[in-house]
Scaffold this active site. Structure first.
Site, PDB file in Angstrom:
ATOM      1  N   ASP A 142      -2.463   6.661   3.029  1.00  0.00           N
ATOM      2  CA  ASP A 142      -1.935   7.750   2.199  1.00  0.00           C
ATOM      3  C   ASP A 142      -0.687   7.340   1.418  1.00  0.00           C
ATOM      4  OD1 ASP A 142      -0.078   7.541   4.204  1.00  0.00           O
ATOM      5  OD2 ASP A 142      -0.489   9.492   5.117  1.00  0.00           O
ATOM      6  N   GLY A 143      -0.249   6.106   1.593  1.00  0.00           N
ATOM      7  CA  GLY A 143       0.921   5.642   0.846  1.00  0.00           C
ATOM      8  C   GLY A 143       2.244   6.179   1.373  1.00  0.00           C
ATOM      9  N   ASP A 149       9.844  -5.649   7.488  1.00  0.00           N
ATOM     10  CA  ASP A 149       8.767  -4.775   7.962  1.00  0.00           C
ATOM     11  C   ASP A 149       8.929  -4.393   9.438  1.00  0.00           C
ATOM     12  OD1 ASP A 149       7.886  -4.977   5.414  1.00  0.00           O
ATOM     13  OD2 ASP A 149       5.827  -5.540   5.916  1.00  0.00           O
ATOM     14  N   ARG A 181       5.925 -12.821   0.602  1.00  0.00           N
ATOM     15  CA  ARG A 181       5.546 -13.032   2.005  1.00  0.00           C
ATOM     16  C   ARG A 181       4.672 -14.272   2.143  1.00  0.00           C
ATOM     17  NH1 ARG A 181       5.459  -7.387   3.750  1.00  0.00           N
ATOM     18  NH2 ARG A 181       6.742  -6.333   2.214  1.00  0.00           N
ATOM     19  N   GLY A 197       0.814  -1.216   0.000  1.00  0.00           N
ATOM     20  CA  GLY A 197       0.000   0.000   0.000  1.00  0.00           C
ATOM     21  C   GLY A 197       0.844   1.260   0.000  1.00  0.00           C
ATOM     22  N   ASP A 199       1.470 -11.281   6.684  1.00  0.00           N
ATOM     23  CA  ASP A 199       1.934 -10.418   5.583  1.00  0.00           C
ATOM     24  C   ASP A 199       3.294  -9.798   5.909  1.00  0.00           C
ATOM     25  OD1 ASP A 199      -0.093  -9.133   7.414  1.00  0.00           O
ATOM     26  OD2 ASP A 199       0.795  -7.324   6.578  1.00  0.00           O
ATOM     27  N   ASN A 200       3.710  -9.894   7.161  1.00  0.00           N
ATOM     28  CA  ASN A 200       5.029  -9.379   7.536  1.00  0.00           C
ATOM     29  C   ASN A 200       6.048 -10.494   7.701  1.00  0.00           C
ATOM     30  OD1 ASN A 200       4.092  -6.752   7.525  1.00  0.00           O
ATOM     31  ND2 ASN A 200       3.642  -6.721   9.711  1.00  0.00           N
ATOM     32  N   ARG A 229      14.779   0.105   0.528  1.00  0.00           N
ATOM     33  CA  ARG A 229      15.183  -1.125   1.194  1.00  0.00           C
ATOM     34  C   ARG A 229      15.427  -2.243   0.181  1.00  0.00           C
ATOM     35  NH1 ARG A 229       9.812  -2.944   4.661  1.00  0.00           N
ATOM     36  NH2 ARG A 229       8.513  -3.245   2.845  1.00  0.00           N
ATOM     37  N   LYS A 234       9.902   2.553   0.281  1.00  0.00           N
ATOM     38  CA  LYS A 234       8.780   2.493   1.239  1.00  0.00           C
ATOM     39  C   LYS A 234       8.403   3.915   1.625  1.00  0.00           C
ATOM     40  CE  LYS A 234       7.282   0.396   5.583  1.00  0.00           C
ATOM     41  NZ  LYS A 234       7.630  -0.604   6.588  1.00  0.00           N
TER      42      LYS A 234
HETATM   43  P1  AMP Z   1       2.108  -2.926   8.087  1.00  0.00           P
HETATM   44  O1  AMP Z   1       1.359  -3.055   9.358  1.00  0.00           O
HETATM   45  O2  AMP Z   1       2.981  -1.701   7.997  1.00  0.00           O
HETATM   46  O3  AMP Z   1       2.864  -4.165   7.742  1.00  0.00           O
HETATM   47  O4  AMP Z   1       1.031  -2.694   6.952  1.00  0.00           O
HETATM   48  C1  AMP Z   1      -0.076  -3.540   6.737  1.00  0.00           C
HETATM   49  C2  AMP Z   1      -0.728  -3.224   5.424  1.00  0.00           C
HETATM   50  O5  AMP Z   1      -1.191  -1.879   5.409  1.00  0.00           O
HETATM   51  C3  AMP Z   1       0.192  -3.357   4.212  1.00  0.00           C
HETATM   52  O6  AMP Z   1      -0.582  -3.807   3.146  1.00  0.00           O
HETATM   53  C4  AMP Z   1       0.664  -1.959   3.997  1.00  0.00           C
HETATM   54  O7  AMP Z   1       1.062  -1.731   2.677  1.00  0.00           O
HETATM   55  C5  AMP Z   1      -0.569  -1.151   4.351  1.00  0.00           C
HETATM   56  N1  AMP Z   1      -0.249   0.196   4.824  1.00  0.00           N
HETATM   57  C6  AMP Z   1       0.316   0.542   6.007  1.00  0.00           C
HETATM   58  N2  AMP Z   1       0.440   1.876   6.109  1.00  0.00           N
HETATM   59  C7  AMP Z   1      -0.034   2.407   4.957  1.00  0.00           C
HETATM   60  C8  AMP Z   1      -0.180   3.730   4.443  1.00  0.00           C
HETATM   61  N3  AMP Z   1       0.198   4.782   5.145  1.00  0.00           N
HETATM   62  N4  AMP Z   1      -0.716   3.864   3.223  1.00  0.00           N
HETATM   63  C9  AMP Z   1      -1.117   2.806   2.506  1.00  0.00           C
HETATM   64  N5  AMP Z   1      -1.012   1.547   2.925  1.00  0.00           N
HETATM   65  C10 AMP Z   1      -0.486   1.333   4.130  1.00  0.00           C
HETATM   66 MG    MG Z   2       3.895  -4.942   6.415  1.00  0.00          MG
END
Ligand code: AMP
Ligand code: MG
Length: 478
Positions: free
Chosen positions: A119-120, A256, A177, A91, A246-247, A170, A107
């Site tokens: 917000d990406g 992650d 995953r 995301g 997913d991590n 990174r 990232k």
């Molecule tokens: P994470 O907990 O960081 O491993 O993220 C879990 C999921 O949420 C993954 O699919 C990430 O890509 C997505 N994600 C986390 N933060 C954001 C963000 N700020 N914008 C878009 N996607 C996000």
């Molecule tokens: Mg993640």
């Protein structure tokens, strides 16, 4: 080689388009280079002295596209805190392509098809944490993704408060995953599931290509690597914090980095992630969660590998984990061989540390200089009687060593780090970086990459963590 002349490949894009979404990074306003990691540049075959900071900044910001690069986000799913989420995906990460066996990924580089409500973006605080910790883990001999560089910016990003947007570049030999397999299994796309397994074998397990029972063997290797990785975590007191599937990397490396922590005083049940109310990802639950996650991966592979075969591979997890952890602890204690009653020595050590609120890192480091005088060790505990008892057992074990005390000390200082990047230390670097002072970030990079060295100027970071900074919990927002 100069960065301008190299050329990336994008083998992942040869897969069915359902695997990815081609998307360009969205640049940040006024990007600035916070840190560049020469070690990672060398991994890519680059001469770090020939790379201009401007080009690095532009590559991270997506305004300089490397030759051959076709940016894309990857699709995956995953179990988050035990519940299946059918579509996650990158995301806020965008892959640039493959170079020298490393997949380059930005990232925080803007929205993709998989951003959902996000917000990406990534903020400077969490980007510094990911950047430094992946390098620290590598230097501790723990399998991990790496990081080439980090930029900050004037972009405002909304979290609990407004924060500065940042991007880390990174690197990983694979970004596949457990959740990548889960996506295709749970959405009934079994042909694509098989393509993904074939891709992973070509990318990361080439010795299994064309081998009989290759998928079962691949799963077996993932089981083993994951068990070993978590044994490493436990040996140094690392709490990952968000072990959602997913991590979890399909090549068994740490990825992650979010609200992770190194234990300060040893506390088996410590939970670094403040949203993890039930302690699912607490420090002492990590080995069990590794097993649970591997079971989910086994299930996702069921169209390719019979449940009997995955169960057979998964059964070995406990032995892989225990054997690796014992080996690491044996080395940390400077023993030539495992004692007959190893569980007493090791288990009572951790109970003794917990009872005496002993800070794990200075304890092992001080023990690395131990030759009978207990005063320095006893100064680290609030329960000296317990530690004295443990040291009696330890002394008896040392009697069986063949190597000399000097040899033992020399080995121990090379496996008991003087420095780990505790959260309060990282926070000091973050606070300065928010004011555009990146000196400490860069000093910590050096400390992270050379954790067994003395670094007298940073002596205070090697001491017991000040009580008000001990074992804090961190927010998941990043
Ligand atoms: P994470 O907990 O960081 O491993 O993220 C879990 C999921 O949420 C993954 O699919 C990430 O890509 C997505 N994600 C986390 N933060 C954001 C963000 N700020 N914008 C878009 N996607 C996000
Ligand atoms: Mg993640």
């Amino acid at each position: 080689m100069k960065i301008e002349t190299l050329s990336l490949t994008t083998p992942y894009l040869d897969l069915d388009p359902i695997f990815y979404h081609e998307v360009h990074p969205t640049p940040l306003t006024n990007p600035r280079l916070v840190s560049f990691n020469p070690q990672a540049a060398r991994l890519l075959g680059l001469d770090p002295d020939k790379i201009s900071p401007d080009i690095v900044t532009n590559i991270l910001n997506g305004t300089h596209l490397l030759n051959g690069s076709r940016p894309y986000a990857m699709c995956y799913a995953g179990h988050q805190f035990g519940y299946y989420v059918p579509r996650l995906g990158d995301g806020r990460a965008i892959n640039l392509g493959l170079l020298n066996g490393w997949n380059l990924q930005l990232k925080g580089s803007g929205q993709t098809l998989y951003s959902r409500q996000g917000d990406g973006r990534a903020v400077l605080r969490s980007s510094i944490r990911e950047y430094l910790m992946s390098e620290a883990m590598h230097a501790l001999g723990i399998p991990t993704s790496r990081a080439l560089a980090l930029i900050g910016s004037d972009e405002k990003v909304a979290r609990e408060s407004w924060e500065q947007g940042a991007i880390v570049l990174r690197l990983s030999p694979s970004w596949i995953r457990f959740g990548s397999f889960e996506y295709f299994f749970h959405s009934n796309k079994h042909a694509q599931l098989e393509s993904l397994a074939d891709f992973l074998i070509t990318e990361s397990f080439p010795h299994l290509a064309g081998v009989e029972d290759a998928y079962a063997k691949m799963y077996g290797e993932i089981v083993k690597r994951t068990a070993h990785m978590i044994a490493h975590w436990q040996s140094v007191g690392f709490n990952h914090g968000v072990m959602n599937t997913d991590n979890m990397s399909a090549i068994g490396i740490t990825i992650d980095y979010g609200p992770y922590a190194f234990l300060d005083t040893f506390e088996a049940g410590y939970i670094c992630n403040h949203t993890d109310h039930e302690g699912r990802y607490s420090f002492d639950n990590q080995p069990r969660i590794g097993h649970w996650n591997l079971a989910q991966l086994g299930r996702a592979l069921s169209p390719l590998v019979s449940p009997e075969k995955t169960a057979h591979e998964l059964e070995k997890y406990g032995d892989y984990f225990t054997a690796k952890l014992l080996e690491l602890l044996k080395d940390k204690l400077g023993l030539d061989a495992l004692p007959d009653d190893d569980s007493t020595l090791f288990r009572s050590l951790f109970t003794t540390m917990e009872n005496g609120r002993v800070d794990m890192t200075p304890f092992f480091r001080t023990l690395s200089h131990y030759s009978g005088d207990r005063s320095a060790l006893l100064a680290l505990t609030l329960a000296p009687n317990g530690l004295n008892e443990w040291l009696d057992v330890y002394d008896a074990c040392l009697q069986n060593n063949i190597s000399s005390t000097q040899e033992r000390h020399a080995k121990m200082v090379n496996c008991n780090p003087k420095y780990v990047l505790k959260n309060y230390i990282l926070q000091e670097a973050i606070d300065l970086a928010q004011k555009d002072d990146f000196t400490l970030v860069n000093n910590l990079l050096n400390l992270a990459q050379n954790p067994y060295d003395e670094h007298p100027e940073f002596e205070r970071y090697a001491l017991t963590t000040p009580t008000h900074h001990t074992n804090l919990k961190l927010s998941c927002s990043s």
